[in-house]
Design a protein around this motif. Structure first.
Motif, PDB file in Angstrom:
ATOM      1  N   HIS A 134       0.808  -1.226   0.000  1.00 44.55           N
ATOM      2  CA  HIS A 134       0.000   0.000   0.000  1.00 44.55           C
ATOM      3  C   HIS A 134       0.845   1.281   0.000  1.00 44.55           C
ATOM      4  CE1 HIS A 134      -3.108  -2.909   1.210  1.00 44.55           C
ATOM      5  NE2 HIS A 134      -3.986  -2.004   0.825  1.00 44.55           N
ATOM      6  N   SER A 135       2.127   1.158  -0.194  1.00 49.36           N
ATOM      7  CA  SER A 135       2.974   2.353  -0.185  1.00 49.36           C
ATOM      8  C   SER A 135       3.057   2.961  -1.582  1.00 49.36           C
ATOM      9  CB  SER A 135       4.382   2.007   0.304  1.00 49.36           C
ATOM     10  OG  SER A 135       5.029   1.160  -0.633  1.00 49.36           O
ATOM     11  N   GLU A 136       3.254   4.281  -1.621  1.00 52.40           N
ATOM     12  CA  GLU A 136       3.512   4.942  -2.891  1.00 52.40           C
ATOM     13  C   GLU A 136       4.958   4.694  -3.328  1.00 52.40           C
ATOM     14  OE1 GLU A 136       1.319   6.871  -0.826  1.00 52.40           O
ATOM     15  OE2 GLU A 136      -0.268   6.412  -2.247  1.00 52.40           O
ATOM     16  N   ILE A 137       5.835   4.622  -2.342  1.00 44.24           N
ATOM     17  CA  ILE A 137       7.257   4.438  -2.644  1.00 44.24           C
ATOM     18  C   ILE A 137       7.956   3.791  -1.456  1.00 44.24           C
ATOM     19  CG2 ILE A 137       7.917   6.731  -1.804  1.00 44.24           C
ATOM     20  CD1 ILE A 137       9.885   6.822  -4.184  1.00 44.24           C
ATOM     21  N   ASN A 138       8.930   2.943  -1.727  1.00 43.23           N
ATOM     22  CA  ASN A 138       9.767   2.325  -0.698  1.00 43.23           C
ATOM     23  C   ASN A 138      11.164   2.927  -0.766  1.00 43.23           C
ATOM     24  OD1 ASN A 138       7.598   0.668  -0.134  1.00 43.23           O
ATOM     25  ND2 ASN A 138       8.417  -1.088  -1.255  1.00 43.23           N
ATOM     26  N   VAL A 139      11.731   3.213   0.392  1.00 41.41           N
ATOM     27  CA  VAL A 139      13.078   3.787   0.410  1.00 41.41           C
ATOM     28  C   VAL A 139      13.949   3.039   1.413  1.00 41.41           C
ATOM     29  CG1 VAL A 139      12.273   6.086  -0.239  1.00 41.41           C
ATOM     30  CG2 VAL A 139      12.538   5.505   2.184  1.00 41.41           C
ATOM     31  N   SER A 140      15.252   3.177   1.229  1.00 46.94           N
ATOM     32  CA  SER A 140      16.208   2.554   2.146  1.00 46.94           C
ATOM     33  C   SER A 140      17.282   3.573   2.528  1.00 46.94           C
ATOM     34  CB  SER A 140      16.869   1.335   1.496  1.00 46.94           C
ATOM     35  OG  SER A 140      17.595   1.736   0.345  1.00 46.94           O
ATOM     36  N   VAL A 141      17.987   3.272   3.611  1.00 47.76           N
ATOM     37  CA  VAL A 141      19.156   4.042   4.020  1.00 47.76           C
ATOM     38  C   VAL A 141      20.380   3.245   3.580  1.00 47.76           C
ATOM     39  CG1 VAL A 141      20.451   4.976   5.976  1.00 47.76           C
ATOM     40  CG2 VAL A 141      17.950   5.026   6.002  1.00 47.76           C
ATOM     41  N   PRO A 142      21.282   3.818   2.781  1.00 55.21           N
ATOM     42  CA  PRO A 142      22.421   3.048   2.259  1.00 55.21           C
ATOM     43  C   PRO A 142      23.337   2.555   3.371  1.00 55.21           C
ATOM     44  CG  PRO A 142      22.712   5.396   1.831  1.00 55.21           C
ATOM     45  CD  PRO A 142      21.320   5.226   2.327  1.00 55.21           C
ATOM     46  N   MET A 143      23.805   1.330   3.241  1.00 56.91           N
ATOM     47  CA  MET A 143      24.696   0.722   4.215  1.00 56.91           C
ATOM     48  C   MET A 143      25.984   0.318   3.496  1.00 56.91           C
ATOM     49  SD  MET A 143      22.942   0.867   7.023  1.00 56.91           S
ATOM     50  CE  MET A 143      23.936  -0.211   8.062  1.00 56.91           C
ATOM     51  N   LEU A 144      27.103   0.875   3.909  1.00 55.36           N
ATOM     52  CA  LEU A 144      28.370   0.619   3.239  1.00 55.36           C
ATOM     53  C   LEU A 144      29.224  -0.423   3.960  1.00 55.36           C
ATOM     54  CD1 LEU A 144      29.346   4.286   2.271  1.00 55.36           C
ATOM     55  CD2 LEU A 144      27.971   2.617   0.997  1.00 55.36           C
ATOM     56  N   GLY A 145      28.763  -0.851   5.131  1.00 52.14           N
ATOM     57  CA  GLY A 145      29.522  -1.841   5.888  1.00 52.14           C
ATOM     58  C   GLY A 145      28.945  -3.243   5.727  1.00 52.14           C
ATOM     59  N   GLN A 146      29.147  -4.076   6.732  1.00 50.87           N
ATOM     60  CA  GLN A 146      28.708  -5.462   6.651  1.00 50.87           C
ATOM     61  C   GLN A 146      27.304  -5.675   7.214  1.00 50.87           C
ATOM     62  OE1 GLN A 146      31.669  -8.192   8.160  1.00 50.87           O
ATOM     63  NE2 GLN A 146      33.350  -7.042   7.243  1.00 50.87           N
ATOM     64  N   ASN A 147      26.819  -4.716   7.990  1.00 50.56           N
ATOM     65  CA  ASN A 147      25.465  -4.827   8.530  1.00 50.56           C
ATOM     66  C   ASN A 147      24.462  -4.355   7.476  1.00 50.56           C
ATOM     67  OD1 ASN A 147      23.446  -5.346  10.349  1.00 50.56           O
ATOM     68  ND2 ASN A 147      23.945  -3.690  11.762  1.00 50.56           N
ATOM     69  N   ASP A 148      23.210  -4.837   7.594  1.00 49.46           N
ATOM     70  CA  ASP A 148      22.227  -4.508   6.561  1.00 49.46           C
ATOM     71  C   ASP A 148      21.287  -3.375   6.955  1.00 49.46           C
ATOM     72  OD1 ASP A 148      20.767  -5.792   8.488  1.00 49.46           O
ATOM     73  OD2 ASP A 148      19.731  -7.164   7.128  1.00 49.46           O
ATOM     74  N   SER A 149      21.362  -2.887   8.201  1.00 48.02           N
ATOM     75  CA  SER A 149      20.455  -1.813   8.597  1.00 48.02           C
ATOM     76  C   SER A 149      20.980  -1.118   9.851  1.00 48.02           C
ATOM     77  CB  SER A 149      19.042  -2.354   8.866  1.00 48.02           C
ATOM     78  OG  SER A 149      19.049  -3.234   9.972  1.00 48.02           O
ATOM     79  N   LEU A 150      20.445   0.100  10.074  1.00 44.44           N
ATOM     80  CA  LEU A 150      20.759   0.854  11.279  1.00 44.44           C
ATOM     81  C   LEU A 150      19.739   0.545  12.364  1.00 44.44           C
ATOM     82  CD1 LEU A 150      21.439   4.336   9.628  1.00 44.44           C
ATOM     83  CD2 LEU A 150      23.160   2.758  10.522  1.00 44.44           C
ATOM     84  N   ASN A 151      20.014   1.035  13.568  1.00 47.70           N
ATOM     85  CA  ASN A 151      19.009   1.028  14.610  1.00 47.70           C
ATOM     86  C   ASN A 151      17.766   1.740  14.085  1.00 47.70           C
ATOM     87  OD1 ASN A 151      17.798   2.981  16.834  1.00 47.70           O
ATOM     88  ND2 ASN A 151      18.449   1.125  17.881  1.00 47.70           N
ATOM     89  N   LEU A 152      16.581   1.273  14.476  1.00 48.41           N
ATOM     90  CA  LEU A 152      15.326   1.821  13.953  1.00 48.41           C
ATOM     91  C   LEU A 152      15.232   3.331  14.138  1.00 48.41           C
ATOM     92  CD1 LEU A 152      12.427   1.591  12.868  1.00 48.41           C
ATOM     93  CD2 LEU A 152      11.703   1.059  15.204  1.00 48.41           C
ATOM     94  N   SER A 153      15.474   3.799  15.355  1.00 49.82           N
ATOM     95  CA  SER A 153      15.312   5.229  15.610  1.00 49.82           C
ATOM     96  C   SER A 153      16.316   6.058  14.819  1.00 49.82           C
ATOM     97  CB  SER A 153      15.431   5.519  17.109  1.00 49.82           C
ATOM     98  OG  SER A 153      16.670   5.094  17.621  1.00 49.82           O
ATOM     99  N   VAL A 154      17.517   5.519  14.604  1.00 48.15           N
ATOM    100  CA  VAL A 154      18.521   6.237  13.816  1.00 48.15           C
ATOM    101  C   VAL A 154      18.046   6.364  12.365  1.00 48.15           C
ATOM    102  CG1 VAL A 154      20.873   6.188  12.925  1.00 48.15           C
ATOM    103  CG2 VAL A 154      20.427   5.556  15.298  1.00 48.15           C
ATOM    104  N   SER A 155      17.506   5.290  11.809  1.00 48.02           N
ATOM    105  CA  SER A 155      17.008   5.319  10.428  1.00 48.02           C
ATOM    106  C   SER A 155      15.885   6.342  10.280  1.00 48.02           C
ATOM    107  CB  SER A 155      16.509   3.931  10.016  1.00 48.02           C
ATOM    108  OG  SER A 155      17.557   2.992  10.023  1.00 48.02           O
ATOM    109  N   VAL A 156      14.977   6.357  11.253  1.00 48.18           N
ATOM    110  CA  VAL A 156      13.868   7.313  11.215  1.00 48.18           C
ATOM    111  C   VAL A 156      14.397   8.742  11.271  1.00 48.18           C
ATOM    112  CG1 VAL A 156      11.858   8.175  12.490  1.00 48.18           C
ATOM    113  CG2 VAL A 156      12.170   5.719  12.168  1.00 48.18           C
ATOM    114  N   ALA A 157      15.383   8.978  12.127  1.00 47.88           N
ATOM    115  CA  ALA A 157      15.959  10.316  12.244  1.00 47.88           C
ATOM    116  C   ALA A 157      16.606  10.753  10.928  1.00 47.88           C
ATOM    117  CB  ALA A 157      16.986  10.347  13.376  1.00 47.88           C
ATOM    118  N   VAL A 158      17.347   9.858  10.293  1.00 49.10           N
ATOM    119  CA  VAL A 158      18.012  10.185   9.032  1.00 49.10           C
ATOM    120  C   VAL A 158      16.990  10.632   7.991  1.00 49.10           C
ATOM    121  CG1 VAL A 158      19.231   9.154   7.077  1.00 49.10           C
ATOM    122  CG2 VAL A 158      20.030   8.723   9.394  1.00 49.10           C
TER     123      VAL A 158
END
Length: 251
Positions: free
Chosen positions: A217-241
């Motif tokens: 149901h989304s108009e668009i999906n987005v991600s925060v780029p990850m340049l290291g070995q982990n696939d995501s940031l802490n949830l609150s950090v991603s939201v802040a970005v």
């Protein structure tokens, strides 16, 4: 100001019970510890039933509601912070009837488990100008004392409601908000998306991410780029970005 001298006092026992979700649900009351947090709750229209603490702290509040004086040793048995401020208020929960029609920025949080994360999301929402937080499939009690503690009082400055996914989506579309889902699977980087319009940012738990409902149901999906070995940031950090990039786009 009434002085309580015994840990067997029934009022004191009832106060301690409010650390339990079942008692909060049954009474419609919750605890707020700390001078700043109590002041913010009062400033934002939350109704205080009573205050408990040491005399120095109680005397700093001039409002007329029952105050109970206890020793610092007694307070340490009922407080929930590691370093107590020796004052706690008993507050009424607020009605959760909120109209999204005039909202320009809504944060939708689906199945967020950790009280610390929820508190951090309130703090970010307050700083980034979010009008309303909507919780879907919420298992963790939003009135958990650790939510309020981690929000540093912003729990009281950002309105929130608990809705089903279906009702949330209907209200968002009726309000003309664009639905943007944050997920590591998305190929579009967040700053490529148009965030300055009326926006509803949808995020899911760190463990499972957003549900298929929101991806569909989304108009668009987005991600925060990850340049290291982990696939995501802490949830609150991603939201802040993402939300602070919205501010960048607005200015």
């Amino acid at each position: 100001m009434e002085k309580i001298t015994s840990t067997q006092n029934q009022k004191l026992k009832n106060l301690a019970k409010l650390r339990d979700k079942r008692q909060r649900d049954a009474t419609g009351l919750f605890l707020v510890e700390g001078e700043k947090e109590i002041a913010l709750a009062l400033h934002n229209g939350f109704i205080c039933q009573e205050l408990w603490g040491i005399e120095e702290k109680l005397s700093s509040f001039c409002e007329e509601f029952p105050k109970y004086l206890i020793s610092i040793e007694m307070f340490e048995k009922i407080g929930y912070r590691e370093k107590t401020e020796a004052v706690v208020g008993v507050f009424k929960k607020k009605s959760s009837i909120i109209n999204l029609h005039d909202a320009k920025c809504v944060l939708v949080c689906e199945d967020i488990e950790k009280p610390g994360n929820i508190g951090s999301l309130f703090r970010i929402a307050d700083g980034a100008g979010v009008d309303v937080i909507v919780f879907n499939n919420q298992q963790t009690d939003i009135y958990n004392p650790n939510v309020i503690r981690n929000s540093v009082g912003t729990f009281f400055s950002v309105p929130f409601i608990v809705l089903s996914q279906e009702d949330t989506y209907k209200q968002l579309k009726d309000a003309g908000l664009n639905v943007l889902v944050a997920t590591p699977e998305a190929s579009m980087v967040y700053h490529k998306a148009k965030l300055a319009d009326k926006l509803a940012l949808v995020v899911g738990s760190e463990h499972d991410g957003v549900s298929s409902f929101w991806k569909e149901h989304s108009e668009i999906n987005v991600s925060v780029p990850m340049l290291g070995q982990n696939d995501s940031l802490n949830l609150s950090v991603s939201v802040a970005v993402i939300l602070y990039d919205r501010i960048r786009q607005l200015v």
